[in-house]
Design an enzyme around this catalytic site. Sequence first.
Site, PDB file in Angstrom:
ATOM      1  N   HIS A   1       5.895  -6.792   5.386  1.00  0.00           N
ATOM      2  CA  HIS A   1       5.268  -6.317   4.143  1.00  0.00           C
ATOM      3  C   HIS A   1       5.104  -4.800   4.042  1.00  0.00           C
ATOM      4  O   HIS A   1       4.704  -4.298   3.009  1.00  0.00           O
ATOM      5  CB  HIS A   1       3.884  -6.965   3.957  1.00  0.00           C
ATOM      6  CG  HIS A   1       2.823  -6.372   4.833  1.00  0.00           C
ATOM      7  ND1 HIS A   1       2.593  -6.801   6.119  1.00  0.00           N
ATOM      8  CD2 HIS A   1       1.949  -5.368   4.624  1.00  0.00           C
ATOM      9  CE1 HIS A   1       1.615  -6.089   6.655  1.00  0.00           C
ATOM     10  NE2 HIS A   1       1.200  -5.207   5.772  1.00  0.00           N
TER      11      HIS A   1
HETATM   12  C1  UD1 Z   1      -1.919  -3.280   1.671  1.00  0.00           C
HETATM   13  C2  UD1 Z   1      -2.217  -2.073   2.558  1.00  0.00           C
HETATM   14  C3  UD1 Z   1      -1.550  -2.268   3.905  1.00  0.00           C
HETATM   15  C4  UD1 Z   1      -1.940  -3.590   4.544  1.00  0.00           C
HETATM   16  C5  UD1 Z   1      -1.683  -4.726   3.558  1.00  0.00           C
HETATM   17  C6  UD1 Z   1      -2.221  -6.007   4.134  1.00  0.00           C
HETATM   18  C7  UD1 Z   1      -2.446   0.069   1.360  1.00  0.00           C
HETATM   19  C8  UD1 Z   1      -1.787   1.351   1.043  1.00  0.00           C
HETATM   20  N1  UD1 Z   1      -1.659  -0.855   1.969  1.00  0.00           N
HETATM   21  O1  UD1 Z   1      -0.517  -3.300   1.451  1.00  0.00           O
HETATM   22  O2  UD1 Z   1      -1.953  -1.235   4.785  1.00  0.00           O
HETATM   23  O3  UD1 Z   1      -1.190  -3.776   5.699  1.00  0.00           O
HETATM   24  O4  UD1 Z   1      -2.357  -4.463   2.316  1.00  0.00           O
HETATM   25  O5  UD1 Z   1      -1.627  -7.124   3.583  1.00  0.00           O
HETATM   26  O6  UD1 Z   1      -3.600  -0.098   1.076  1.00  0.00           O
HETATM   27  N2  UD1 Z   1       0.263  -8.161  -4.801  1.00  0.00           N
HETATM   28  C9  UD1 Z   1       0.128  -9.366  -5.434  1.00  0.00           C
HETATM   29  N3  UD1 Z   1      -1.013 -10.072  -5.220  1.00  0.00           N
HETATM   30  C10 UD1 Z   1      -2.019  -9.641  -4.444  1.00  0.00           C
HETATM   31  C11 UD1 Z   1      -1.875  -8.415  -3.813  1.00  0.00           C
HETATM   32  C12 UD1 Z   1      -0.736  -7.687  -3.991  1.00  0.00           C
HETATM   33  O7  UD1 Z   1       1.006  -9.796  -6.164  1.00  0.00           O
HETATM   34  O8  UD1 Z   1      -3.036 -10.359  -4.297  1.00  0.00           O
HETATM   35  C13 UD1 Z   1       1.525  -7.410  -4.979  1.00  0.00           C
HETATM   36  C14 UD1 Z   1       1.496  -6.461  -6.174  1.00  0.00           C
HETATM   37  O9  UD1 Z   1       2.752  -6.447  -6.738  1.00  0.00           O
HETATM   38  C15 UD1 Z   1       1.210  -5.126  -5.506  1.00  0.00           C
HETATM   39  C16 UD1 Z   1       1.917  -5.268  -4.163  1.00  0.00           C
HETATM   40  O10 UD1 Z   1       1.756  -6.628  -3.811  1.00  0.00           O
HETATM   41  O11 UD1 Z   1       1.710  -4.035  -6.241  1.00  0.00           O
HETATM   42  C17 UD1 Z   1       1.357  -4.374  -3.069  1.00  0.00           C
HETATM   43  O12 UD1 Z   1      -0.059  -4.585  -2.932  1.00  0.00           O
HETATM   44  P1  UD1 Z   1      -1.003  -3.414  -2.374  1.00  0.00           P
HETATM   45  O13 UD1 Z   1      -2.359  -3.929  -2.204  1.00  0.00           O
HETATM   46  O14 UD1 Z   1      -0.824  -2.173  -3.165  1.00  0.00           O
HETATM   47  O15 UD1 Z   1      -0.371  -3.079  -0.971  1.00  0.00           O
HETATM   48  P2  UD1 Z   1       0.072  -4.053   0.201  1.00  0.00           P
HETATM   49  O16 UD1 Z   1       1.542  -3.945   0.336  1.00  0.00           O
HETATM   50  O17 UD1 Z   1      -0.533  -5.374   0.010  1.00  0.00           O
HETATM   51  N1  UDP Z   2      -2.213 -13.553   7.982  1.00  0.00           N
HETATM   52  C1  UDP Z   2      -2.541 -14.773   7.408  1.00  0.00           C
HETATM   53  N2  UDP Z   2      -1.590 -15.406   6.651  1.00  0.00           N
HETATM   54  C2  UDP Z   2      -0.350 -14.899   6.454  1.00  0.00           C
HETATM   55  C3  UDP Z   2      -0.028 -13.661   7.068  1.00  0.00           C
HETATM   56  C4  UDP Z   2      -0.985 -13.012   7.818  1.00  0.00           C
HETATM   57  O1  UDP Z   2      -3.657 -15.280   7.579  1.00  0.00           O
HETATM   58  O2  UDP Z   2       0.438 -15.535   5.749  1.00  0.00           O
HETATM   59  C5  UDP Z   2      -3.241 -12.870   8.787  1.00  0.00           C
HETATM   60  C6  UDP Z   2      -2.805 -12.554  10.192  1.00  0.00           C
HETATM   61  O3  UDP Z   2      -3.015 -13.670  11.034  1.00  0.00           O
HETATM   62  C7  UDP Z   2      -3.685 -11.366  10.533  1.00  0.00           C
HETATM   63  C8  UDP Z   2      -3.801 -10.639   9.206  1.00  0.00           C
HETATM   64  O4  UDP Z   2      -3.485 -11.606   8.208  1.00  0.00           O
HETATM   65  O5  UDP Z   2      -4.967 -11.810  10.941  1.00  0.00           O
HETATM   66  C9  UDP Z   2      -2.841  -9.493   9.141  1.00  0.00           C
HETATM   67  O6  UDP Z   2      -2.813  -9.001   7.847  1.00  0.00           O
HETATM   68  P1  UDP Z   2      -1.545  -8.259   7.218  1.00  0.00           P
HETATM   69  O7  UDP Z   2      -0.335  -8.565   7.997  1.00  0.00           O
HETATM   70  O8  UDP Z   2      -1.541  -8.577   5.763  1.00  0.00           O
HETATM   71  O9  UDP Z   2      -1.957  -6.719   7.317  1.00  0.00           O
HETATM   72  P2  UDP Z   2      -1.968  -5.631   8.492  1.00  0.00           P
HETATM   73  O10 UDP Z   2      -2.646  -6.202   9.672  1.00  0.00           O
HETATM   74  O11 UDP Z   2      -0.559  -5.228   8.740  1.00  0.00           O
HETATM   75  O12 UDP Z   2      -2.703  -4.481   7.876  1.00  0.00           O
END
Ligand code: UD1
Ligand code: UDP
Length: 378
Positions: A215
């Site tokens: 991601h």
């Molecule tokens: C964010 C964090 C990242 C973290 C990740 C955990 C920042 C800059 N990034 O990345 O560090 O590892 O969360 O998962 O804060 N979207 C949906 N539904 C949701 C959420 C997101 O459709 O519930 C889609 C949207 O198109 C959105 C994109 O995902 O634009 C990215 O979401 P965003 O929260 O901006 O960043 P993440 O990639 O989730």
């Molecule tokens: N996780 C989850 N379901 C998923 C993918 C990840 O519960 O489908 C959990 C995972 O076990 C861990 C956390 O989400 O505890 C990690 O989050 P993510 O990978 O979104 O973000 P990051 O840690 O890279 O910021």
Amino acid sequence: MSKLNIVTIVGARPQFIKAAAVSRAVASHNNGTPAAPIVEKIVHTGQHYDENMSQVFFDQLDIPRPHLNLDIGSGTHGAQTGRTLEAIERVLLDDRPDWCLVYGDTNSTLAGALAAAKLHVPVAHVEAGLRSFNRLMPEEVNRVLTDHVSDLLFCPTDAAVTNLADEGIARGVCRVGDVMYDCALHYAAKAEAIEDEVLATLGLRPKGFFLATVHRAENTDDPERLRGIFAAFEQIATPQRPVVLPLHPRTRNRLEQEGLDAPDHVRCVEPVPYLEMVCLEKNAAVILTDSGGVQKEAYFYRVPCVTLRDETEWVETTRNGCNRLAGAEPARIVEAVAAAEGAQPEWLPMYGGGAASDEIIAMLLNTHKATCADGEGM
Ligand code: UD1
Ligand code: UDP
């Protein structure tokens, strides 16, 4: 001592999991010491909003219902961080808590830390001191800035303490261990109870599949890297050993935009709840991921990990060959998977004893006690 008021800021999936551990420590303190309670207000920024990226964690992990959801949603970094900053400022002005507690390195983290620091509300940062030394990552910018405005910095690892020292930050730094490890221990029995069912539902055998998550912006937003990672999945996946890929919504969107279909034997599924994820992690032959949290969980469960990045903040996982950095080039990833499968690494305990959250709460209470005593003395 008066009660301790905390405003906790969460917004993204990994923050709900981390907050589950600390909120449980708050509840445990309140049960044991009802005369001097901690009043925690959880503020959900709304950065993640899909049911399977947010609500499911509150339900499954018994996280107290947020007092407020700011409904910020998605956006560019400036727009998302700016809207969140403004909304959190209003909450803090109304509430004037003793502490603002922020987690990790997302835009919600930075917005919370900045809003609080400007209002002179002390900031406590859980998962402080992590560094990738890659300022192209939005998370690295968020971490550095958050640490530099924090008053208490709760570090999960020795490397994190050293990183802060290298930036001249020593005051308020506490090495407490990792709150995600607290969760791993606390929820172990619950995960085990559903393990057979989770594997059976997906038609999987223990150690008979690879688990992958992707991601990070550096992978999803670079078509060449995304294609490279999928080409590697195609090469390792077989009918006997598929790749199971719970797809982050960001990645799902990018795959659609790129017209990239899942290769044969790569099973894309919706994001799964935490306990289901633990079951998949524990039973995977190898985990391939660009997630920070998943790299660590691979380590907790002693499952070899191949990290789909060029660097990691969790440097200690790579030392004994438990985790291999493989970037996004297919040949390198395939080679790393083969090496991971053949290795017998040593898994040293590195993330504390499973009581990081209690230590965090104890530290906040001690600091509060000292502040109250100073106030009385004046
Ligand atoms: C964010 C964090 C990242 C973290 C990740 C955990 C920042 C800059 N990034 O990345 O560090 O590892 O969360 O998962 O804060 N979207 C949906 N539904 C949701 C959420 C997101 O459709 O519930 C889609 C949207 O198109 C959105 C994109 O995902 O634009 C990215 O979401 P965003 O929260 O901006 O960043 P993440 O990639 O989730
Ligand atoms: N996780 C989850 N379901 C998923 C993918 C990840 O519960 O489908 C959990 C995972 O076990 C861990 C956390 O989400 O505890 C990690 O989050 P993510 O990978 O979104 O973000 P990051 O840690 O890279 O910021």
